[in-house]
Scaffold this motif. Structure first.
Motif, PDB file in Angstrom:
ATOM      1  N   ARG A   1       0.821  -1.218   0.000  1.00 54.71           N
ATOM      2  CA  ARG A   1       0.000   0.000   0.000  1.00 54.71           C
ATOM      3  C   ARG A   1       0.849   1.259   0.000  1.00 54.71           C
ATOM      4  NH1 ARG A   1      -2.244  -3.345   3.773  1.00 54.71           N
ATOM      5  NH2 ARG A   1      -1.294  -2.146   5.464  1.00 54.71           N
ATOM      6  N   SER A   2       2.101   1.142   0.394  1.00 53.21           N
ATOM      7  CA  SER A   2       2.982   2.310   0.414  1.00 53.21           C
ATOM      8  C   SER A   2       4.432   1.839   0.358  1.00 53.21           C
ATOM      9  CB  SER A   2       2.757   3.148   1.681  1.00 53.21           C
ATOM     10  OG  SER A   2       3.104   2.398   2.841  1.00 53.21           O
ATOM     11  N   ALA A   3       5.313   2.765   0.062  1.00 57.84           N
ATOM     12  CA  ALA A   3       6.742   2.446  -0.023  1.00 57.84           C
ATOM     13  C   ALA A   3       7.534   3.691   0.350  1.00 57.84           C
ATOM     14  CB  ALA A   3       7.114   1.973  -1.421  1.00 57.84           C
ATOM     15  N   HIS A   4       8.770   3.463   0.710  1.00 59.27           N
ATOM     16  CA  HIS A   4       9.676   4.569   1.041  1.00 59.27           C
ATOM     17  C   HIS A   4      10.994   4.363   0.300  1.00 59.27           C
ATOM     18  CE1 HIS A   4      11.602   7.803   3.235  1.00 59.27           C
ATOM     19  NE2 HIS A   4      12.625   6.982   3.497  1.00 59.27           N
ATOM     20  N   VAL A   5      11.492   5.417  -0.307  1.00 56.82           N
ATOM     21  CA  VAL A   5      12.735   5.372  -1.069  1.00 56.82           C
ATOM     22  C   VAL A   5      13.717   6.366  -0.465  1.00 56.82           C
ATOM     23  CG1 VAL A   5      13.823   5.803  -3.306  1.00 56.82           C
ATOM     24  CG2 VAL A   5      11.604   4.655  -3.203  1.00 56.82           C
ATOM     25  N   ASP A  11      31.564   8.541  -0.830  1.00 59.16           N
ATOM     26  CA  ASP A  11      32.320   7.567  -1.614  1.00 59.16           C
ATOM     27  C   ASP A  11      31.405   6.735  -2.512  1.00 59.16           C
ATOM     28  OD1 ASP A  11      31.048   6.255   0.396  1.00 59.16           O
ATOM     29  OD2 ASP A  11      32.735   4.984   0.963  1.00 59.16           O
ATOM     30  N   GLY A  12      30.131   7.068  -2.523  1.00 59.21           N
ATOM     31  CA  GLY A  12      29.179   6.349  -3.351  1.00 59.21           C
ATOM     32  C   GLY A  12      27.770   6.789  -3.029  1.00 59.21           C
ATOM     33  N   VAL A  13      26.806   6.104  -3.612  1.00 59.72           N
ATOM     34  CA  VAL A  13      25.391   6.418  -3.404  1.00 59.72           C
ATOM     35  C   VAL A  13      24.725   5.218  -2.744  1.00 59.72           C
ATOM     36  CG1 VAL A  13      23.209   7.066  -4.481  1.00 59.72           C
ATOM     37  CG2 VAL A  13      25.358   7.935  -5.410  1.00 59.72           C
ATOM     38  N   SER A  14      24.099   5.465  -1.596  1.00 58.02           N
ATOM     39  CA  SER A  14      23.390   4.429  -0.853  1.00 58.02           C
ATOM     40  C   SER A  14      21.909   4.491  -1.191  1.00 58.02           C
ATOM     41  CB  SER A  14      23.604   4.618   0.653  1.00 58.02           C
ATOM     42  OG  SER A  14      22.865   3.682   1.397  1.00 58.02           O
ATOM     43  N   ILE A  15      21.321   3.346  -1.498  1.00 55.15           N
ATOM     44  CA  ILE A  15      19.925   3.265  -1.927  1.00 55.15           C
ATOM     45  C   ILE A  15      19.190   2.287  -1.018  1.00 55.15           C
ATOM     46  CG2 ILE A  15      18.378   2.790  -3.871  1.00 55.15           C
ATOM     47  CD1 ILE A  15      21.087   2.945  -5.583  1.00 55.15           C
ATOM     48  N   ARG A  16      17.998   2.670  -0.599  1.00 53.46           N
ATOM     49  CA  ARG A  16      17.155   1.788   0.208  1.00 53.46           C
ATOM     50  C   ARG A  16      15.709   1.970  -0.221  1.00 53.46           C
ATOM     51  NH1 ARG A  16      17.086  -0.746   5.371  1.00 53.46           N
ATOM     52  NH2 ARG A  16      15.023  -0.725   6.355  1.00 53.46           N
ATOM     53  N   VAL A  17      15.070   0.882  -0.631  1.00 43.27           N
ATOM     54  CA  VAL A  17      13.667   0.909  -1.056  1.00 43.27           C
ATOM     55  C   VAL A  17      12.923  -0.106  -0.192  1.00 43.27           C
ATOM     56  CG1 VAL A  17      12.054   0.624  -2.954  1.00 43.27           C
ATOM     57  CG2 VAL A  17      14.361   1.489  -3.410  1.00 43.27           C
ATOM     58  N   GLU A  18      11.941   0.369   0.560  1.00 46.17           N
ATOM     59  CA  GLU A  18      11.204  -0.486   1.486  1.00 46.17           C
ATOM     60  C   GLU A  18       9.707  -0.370   1.222  1.00 46.17           C
ATOM     61  OE1 GLU A  18      10.786  -1.165   6.349  1.00 46.17           O
ATOM     62  OE2 GLU A  18      12.081   0.399   5.521  1.00 46.17           O
ATOM     63  N   ASP A  19       9.021  -1.511   1.283  1.00 44.76           N
ATOM     64  CA  ASP A  19       7.570  -1.502   1.099  1.00 44.76           C
ATOM     65  C   ASP A  19       6.908  -2.320   2.196  1.00 44.76           C
ATOM     66  OD1 ASP A  19       6.859  -4.346   0.243  1.00 44.76           O
ATOM     67  OD2 ASP A  19       8.398  -3.879  -1.239  1.00 44.76           O
ATOM     68  N   ASP A  20       5.588  -2.199   2.311  1.00 47.25           N
ATOM     69  CA  ASP A  20       4.827  -2.924   3.325  1.00 47.25           C
ATOM     70  C   ASP A  20       4.017  -4.060   2.698  1.00 47.25           C
ATOM     71  OD1 ASP A  20       2.975  -1.480   1.917  1.00 47.25           O
ATOM     72  OD2 ASP A  20       2.095  -0.472   3.667  1.00 47.25           O
ATOM     73  N   GLY A  21       4.599  -4.675   1.662  1.00 45.93           N
ATOM     74  CA  GLY A  21       3.890  -5.707   0.920  1.00 45.93           C
ATOM     75  C   GLY A  21       4.006  -7.090   1.531  1.00 45.93           C
ATOM     76  N   LEU A  22       3.781  -8.103   0.694  1.00 44.71           N
ATOM     77  CA  LEU A  22       3.684  -9.488   1.142  1.00 44.71           C
ATOM     78  C   LEU A  22       5.033 -10.170   1.283  1.00 44.71           C
ATOM     79  CD1 LEU A  22       0.684 -10.581  -1.122  1.00 44.71           C
ATOM     80  CD2 LEU A  22       0.619  -9.784   1.260  1.00 44.71           C
ATOM     81  N   GLY A  23       6.093  -9.594   0.731  1.00 42.85           N
ATOM     82  CA  GLY A  23       7.417 -10.183   0.844  1.00 42.85           C
ATOM     83  C   GLY A  23       7.588 -11.384  -0.070  1.00 42.85           C
TER      84      GLY A  23
END
Length: 441
Positions: free
Chosen positions: A369-373, A380-392
């Protein structure tokens, strides 16, 4: 479910289970054991290496001399493997094993005997067998002196009573002016013993580090170079696979989409041309349909071009491209983006597609239903994190695009980790290094 996708042979080889750090007493005992055992092991290696090498060189004009040199190299390899194992288990230091040259299965006897002699690491092992004797001796002497002094000094008061007391004898305490008698002698030895006991941890640590540092330099430094080469080769191979996969996907999308629309557009225009003379109204309707087809084709081509290099990414940079892409996401997304404007183009492209693929997977497969980026430039680089509240339950083998994402991240020497237990949430974390970035030495 946790899946770490790396993306280079080097870092896969560096991945190990975390070890519990030993307490202070265990650290002292391990360092002492390493230093004390260094001398007998290094003495054995030194004697065998010197005898076999000198005899082999002396007889090198004969077949037997070459065989002795090969035997010398193989014995040195054995001691080298033992030392790496000791460094890893007793000191907890990294000591990678390099790849040795191996004879092929169809090689003859002579080539098999000569193969170890052509391996540079084999001769480094021989150098270690000889040079390690010096550091092993120093480590052994330091450990013996400090342990003997600490134990002997602190217990002198006890075993002093078993020493015959001769009035004519002059003790150390009396010689340096601290008084005569058993009490003065006992206090002096106790003081020296306590001083050695207090400094014992640092001394045996120094002895262990002295010996192991030479071992790591001679026995494992080449492994690090081999890993760097493997990582570069793995990155190039991943880049080729990712490029080939992208080209196949682009060809398929063009064939299934714009190409079919253009064929229909051609047919509609041909029909309209024939209808103009007999039925202008029908021809006008056909032309209107052809215009709609043309607009849809242009829109589809623009979408495909974004899959190659989003125009906004090229024109206005990563932040603007991410903002536009996330604004059009089917699943509501909150974002935290902190990136500079001087990132290399290949880094910006990789970061964009990591986020785009992750958000697309959320919309298609997660039921979230929602996600966070979060996209942050760490220097020294770019850190990326994508999290959602889905079923996994996300996994590269399920064909959700993670395998292709792995290839793209590997191609830029990055790291990708997917944590997706059944029931959720799913967290996709990635790190894309910036070559020559601020913060790199």
């Amino acid at each position: 479910m946790t899946e770490t996708l790396h993306m280079s042979p080097t870092r896969q080889a560096a991945t190990r289970s975390e070890q519990v750090a030993p307490n202070a007493l265990m650290r002292v005992l391990l360092d002492s054991g390493y230093a004390l055992s260094a001398f007998p092991i290094s003495l054995s290696a030194f004697v065998l290496a010197v005898v076999l090498f000198s005899t082999g060189v002396g007889l090198s004009i004969l077949v037997g001399g070459v065989l002795l040199l090969t035997l010398c190299v193989m014995v040195a390899r054995g001691f080298a493997r033992l030392e790496r194992h000791r460094v890893r288990t007793m000191l907890g230091r990294e000591a990678a094993t390099p790849r040795y040259q191996c004879a092929r299965s169809d090689d003859g006897f002579v080539r098999r005997m000569l193969t170890p002699l052509r391996d540079p690491q084999s001769w480094l092992d021989v150098v270690w067998s000889i040079a390690g004797f010096a550091t092993g001796l120093v480590a052994f002497v330091l450990a013996v002196v400090w342990w003997a002094g600490a134990l002997g000094g602190t217990t002198y008061w006890f075993w002093q009573t078993f020493i015959p007391d001769n009035p004519d004898d002059t003790g150390l305490a009396e010689l340096i002016g601290l008084g005569d008698g058993r009490v003065a002698e006992s206090l002096l030895n106790l003081t020296v013993g306590l001083a050695l006991a207090v400094t014992l941890p640092w001394v045996v640590r120094f002895a262990a580090v002295l010996h192991s540092s030479l071992a790591v330099a001679l026995l494992s430094s080449r492994a690090e170079l081999q890993e760097e080469v493997s990582r570069a080769e793995g990155g190039r191979e991943a880049a080729r696979r990712a490029e080939a996969s992208s080209m196949r996907r682009l060809e398929r999308d063009i064939h299934d989409g714009p190409q079919q629309r253009l064929v229909r557009l051609t047919m509609d225009l041909g029909r309209a041309q024939k209808q103009l003379a007999v039925d202008p109204q029908r021809a006008s309707e056909t032309i209107d349909g052809a215009l709609a087809q043309a607009r849809e084709t242009v829109a589809e081509l623009r979408a495909l071009s974004r899959g190659i290099a989003p125009p906004l990414l090229v024109d206005r940079g990563l932040s603007a491209a991410l903002a536009e892409m996330l604004n059009h996401s089917v699943v509501p997304v909150t974002a935290h983006v902190e990136v500079g404007e001087a990132l290399p183009p290949h880094v910006e492209t990789a970061v964009y597609f990591v986020v785009a693929e992750a958000v697309t997977n959320i919309a298609k497969h997660s039921g979230a239903r929602s996600a966070h980026v979060s996209v942050v430039d760490t220097g020294d680089g770019v850190s990326i994190r994508v999290e959602d509240d889905g079923l996994g339950g996300a996994h590269p083998a399920k064909g959700s695009g993670l395998a292709g994402l792995q290839q793209r991240v590997t191609a830029v020497d990055g790291l990708l980790e997917v944590v997706s237990p059944v029931g959720g949430p799913t967290v996709v974390s990635a790190f894309v290094p910036v070559p020559g970035a601020r913060g790199h030495g």
